[in-house]
Write a protein that holds these residues in place. Structure first.
Motif, PDB file in Angstrom:
ATOM      1  N   ALA A  69       0.840  -1.200   0.000  1.00  0.00           N
ATOM      2  CA  ALA A  69       0.000   0.000   0.000  1.00  0.00           C
ATOM      3  C   ALA A  69       0.872   1.246   0.000  1.00  0.00           C
ATOM      4  CB  ALA A  69      -0.939   0.003   1.203  1.00  0.00           C
ATOM      5  N   ASN A  70       1.923   1.210   0.808  1.00  0.00           N
ATOM      6  CA  ASN A  70       2.859   2.326   0.847  1.00  0.00           C
ATOM      7  C   ASN A  70       3.573   2.468  -0.491  1.00  0.00           C
ATOM      8  OD1 ASN A  70       4.359   4.466   1.932  1.00  0.00           O
ATOM      9  ND2 ASN A  70       5.937   3.089   2.675  1.00  0.00           N
ATOM     10  N   LYS A  77       2.721   8.964  -6.622  1.00  0.00           N
ATOM     11  CA  LYS A  77       3.316  10.289  -6.441  1.00  0.00           C
ATOM     12  C   LYS A  77       4.587  10.463  -7.270  1.00  0.00           C
ATOM     13  CE  LYS A  77       1.511  10.606  -1.776  1.00  0.00           C
ATOM     14  NZ  LYS A  77       1.846  10.523  -0.334  1.00  0.00           N
ATOM     15  N   GLY A  78       4.928   9.446  -8.087  1.00  0.00           N
ATOM     16  CA  GLY A  78       6.098   9.536  -8.953  1.00  0.00           C
ATOM     17  C   GLY A  78       7.394   9.177  -8.260  1.00  0.00           C
ATOM     18  N   LYS A  79       7.305   8.426  -7.166  1.00  0.00           N
ATOM     19  CA  LYS A  79       8.518   8.047  -6.438  1.00  0.00           C
ATOM     20  C   LYS A  79       8.816   6.573  -6.674  1.00  0.00           C
ATOM     21  CE  LYS A  79       7.825  11.582  -2.980  1.00  0.00           C
ATOM     22  NZ  LYS A  79       7.714  11.884  -1.555  1.00  0.00           N
ATOM     23  N   GLN A  89      12.352  10.600  -5.521  1.00  0.00           N
ATOM     24  CA  GLN A  89      11.583  11.101  -6.657  1.00  0.00           C
ATOM     25  C   GLN A  89      12.133  10.529  -7.952  1.00  0.00           C
ATOM     26  OE1 GLN A  89       8.877  13.147  -6.130  1.00  0.00           O
ATOM     27  NE2 GLN A  89       8.379  12.851  -8.262  1.00  0.00           N
ATOM     28  N   GLU A  90      11.237  10.140  -8.831  1.00  0.00           N
ATOM     29  CA  GLU A  90      11.625   9.595 -10.124  1.00  0.00           C
ATOM     30  C   GLU A  90      10.913  10.395 -11.206  1.00  0.00           C
ATOM     31  OE1 GLU A  90      11.930   5.193 -11.966  1.00  0.00           O
ATOM     32  OE2 GLU A  90       9.974   5.742 -11.221  1.00  0.00           O
TER      33      GLU A  90
END
Length: 96
Positions: A69-70, A77-79, A89-90
């Motif tokens: 879930a995490n 969120k794009g991470k 962040q990616e």
């Protein structure tokens, strides 16, 4: 609670979905699992396939997020998750 196989499965499936989009598929949405995870994959409630653990011994049926879930929340969120379990962040490029 640390469901690494689910994370690997979700990551691989989403990667394949991205390949399909890049090859011209008309994708309108994506769902992880739905409708009670097909009644826990026809195993009744003996196993838990969802992104959240449900404590069936708790009268309030409290839910606790699993690692998947995490991971999914951070993915949206794009991470991306490193091998040590931290997120960074990616930059995602969706080019056709």
């Amino acid at each position: 609670m640390e469901d690494w196989p689910r994370i690997k499965s979700l990551s691989a499936y989403i990667g394949s979905l991205l390949d399909a989009i890049r090859n011209g598929s008309d994708v309108r949405g994506y769902f992880t699992w739905s409708f009670l995870d097909v009644l826990e994959m026809l195993d009744g409630y003996q196993s838990g396939y969802g992104l959240y653990y449900v404590d069936l011994d708790d009268p309030d049926l409290r839910r606790y997020p699993k690692l998947s879930a995490n991971w999914y929340s951070q993915f949206l969120k794009g991470k991306t998750m490193n091998s040590n379990g931290t997120f960074e962040q990616e930059v995602l490029w969706f080019a056709s």
